[in-house]
Design an enzyme around this catalytic site. Structure first.
Site, mmCIF file in Angstrom:
data_model
loop_
_atom_site.group_PDB
_atom_site.id
_atom_site.type_symbol
_atom_site.label_atom_id
_atom_site.label_comp_id
_atom_site.label_asym_id
_atom_site.label_seq_id
_atom_site.Cartn_x
_atom_site.Cartn_y
_atom_site.Cartn_z
ATOM 1 N N GLU A 1 -1.563 -5.571 8.473
ATOM 2 C CA GLU A 1 -0.784 -4.968 9.561
ATOM 3 C C GLU A 1 -1.470 -5.224 10.898
ATOM 4 O O GLU A 1 -2.694 -5.122 10.994
ATOM 5 C CB GLU A 1 -0.658 -3.449 9.346
ATOM 6 N N LYS B 1 -1.356 -9.451 2.765
ATOM 7 C CA LYS B 1 -0.627 -9.006 3.970
ATOM 8 C C LYS B 1 -1.507 -8.045 4.758
ATOM 9 O O LYS B 1 -2.176 -7.186 4.163
ATOM 10 C CB LYS B 1 0.699 -8.330 3.582
ATOM 11 N N ASP C 1 -1.061 -6.098 -0.175
ATOM 12 C CA ASP C 1 -1.511 -5.467 1.076
ATOM 13 C C ASP C 1 -3.017 -5.271 1.079
ATOM 14 O O ASP C 1 -3.582 -4.748 0.104
ATOM 15 C CB ASP C 1 -0.879 -4.070 1.210
ATOM 16 N N ASP D 1 0.839 -1.202 0.000
ATOM 17 C CA ASP D 1 0.000 0.000 0.000
ATOM 18 C C ASP D 1 0.876 1.254 0.000
ATOM 19 O O ASP D 1 0.369 2.379 -0.053
ATOM 20 C CB ASP D 1 -1.010 -0.006 1.153
ATOM 21 N N SER D 2 2.225 1.058 -0.009
ATOM 22 C CA SER D 2 3.135 2.180 -0.269
ATOM 23 C C SER D 2 2.893 2.739 -1.664
ATOM 24 O O SER D 2 3.408 3.807 -2.003
ATOM 25 C CB SER D 2 4.592 1.734 -0.117
ATOM 26 N N GLU E 1 9.110 -4.212 10.470
ATOM 27 C CA GLU E 1 9.582 -2.919 9.965
ATOM 28 C C GLU E 1 10.167 -2.054 11.079
ATOM 29 O O GLU E 1 9.532 -1.832 12.118
ATOM 30 C CB GLU E 1 8.404 -2.200 9.272
HETATM 31 O O1 KIV Z 1 3.548 -1.134 1.640
HETATM 32 C C1 KIV Z 1 4.739 -1.495 1.663
HETATM 33 O O2 KIV Z 1 5.539 -1.194 0.763
HETATM 34 C C2 KIV Z 1 5.198 -2.285 2.793
HETATM 35 C C3 KIV Z 1 6.673 -2.491 2.930
HETATM 36 C C4 KIV Z 1 7.287 -1.280 3.522
HETATM 37 C C5 KIV Z 1 7.003 -3.703 3.680
HETATM 38 O O3 KIV Z 1 4.422 -2.718 3.578
#
Ligand code: KIV
Length: 273
Positions: free
Chosen positions: A124, A122, A92, A53-54, A191
């Site tokens: 969090e 994934k 994510d 989600d980056s 992280e």
């Molecule tokens: O969203 C992302 O890029 C991440 C990484 C920083 C692990 O979760």
């Protein structure tokens, strides 16, 4: 039947990720958000591609990861999957699509798997998401956890500084990691935590721990593609190793193109029909 002797061409599965960690082979993971980049990183034998989600930051220009939607993530993930032949693709679940309740989490995960053909999701969080992890797993969807600095909770923490530097937070972090392992996560992203705490977590857990800013003792590493290629030049934490200065290269290439157009150097006779 011919047997392919090159390990690198084998398709990466969740089981293979666990096998790699158990025989001490480090796992290389990177983010990607589109077809062309996914094709390149897959051809470079990356093990895991994270559609992170980056994307909210590096693709859409938001300050945080919070605004990205499930539809946005599905668009990015489907594009990535079309470019991948070998890597495991993990997506994510974005903010607001799994925190409400486990049924909502399952529906979000199912949409990702159905509409993108990715291989895992994934999430969090620690103990508070265990019910969602269990429910997603019950539908046969592999889940990767994410602990330490969890950017979707930035408004709770207020800063992106190193996490779990005191004993109390470190204890909670380890408890959360065990809770995710017991729930059935196949791996955990860790992280921005002290390297010795990450070491302890990697030693205590049977599942692989993949670090970003978590030091060298974990089972693998992940970086954001735009950061390590130097496309995103605004972000320089200590843990980031830049492998290219692509931002400079791109500016220089486009400046030369502009110059060539303005001076009528481009196109030449052999570049036209
Ligand atoms: O969203 C992302 O890029 C991440 C990484 C920083 C692990 O979760």
């Amino acid at each position: 039947m011919s047997v392919n002797k090159n390990e690198n061409t084998k398709i990466v599965t969740v089981q293979r990720i666990r096998e790699m960690a158990s025989r001490g082979e480090k796992i290389a993971m990177i983010t990607a958000y589109d077809y062309s980049m996914a094709k390149l990183v897959d051809a470079a034998s990356i093990d895991v591609i994270l559609v992170g989600d980056s994307a909210a930051n590096v693709m859409a220009g938001y300050q945080t990861t919070l605004p990205i939607t499930l539809n946005d993530m599905i668009y990015h993930a489907a594009s990535v999957v079309r470019g991948v032949k070998r890597a495991l693709v993990v997506v994510d679940l974005p903010f607001g699509t799994y925190q409400g309740n486990s049924k909502e989490a399952l529906c979000s995960a199912i949409r990702i798997m159905k509409e993108t053909s990715a291989h895992a999701v994934k999430l969090e969080g620690g103990k508070q998401i265990v019910e969602s992890v269990t429910r997603i797993l019950s539908a046969g969807i592999p889940v990767m956890g994410h602990l330490g600095l969890t950017p979707q909770s930035i408004n709770k923490f207020g800063t992106y500084v190193v996490r779990a530097t005191d004993e109390e937070e470190a204890k909670i972090l380890l408890e959360d990691a065990h809770a995710l392992e017991d729930a059935g996560c196949f791996a955990i992203v860790l992280e921005k935590v002290p390297a010795l705490l990450a070491k302890r977590m990697a030693e205590e857990l049977k599942i692989p721990v993949i670090g970003i800013g978590a030091g060298k003792y974990v089972d693998g590493q992940v970086l954001v593609l735009h950061d390590m290629l130097g496309i995103n030049e605004d972000f320089s934490p200590r843990f980031l190793r830049r492998y290219l200065t692509l931002g400079q290269e791109i500016r220089s290439a486009v400046s030369r193109y502009v110059e060539d157009v303005k001076t009528k150097d481009f196109p030449k006779d052999h570049e036209q029909y």
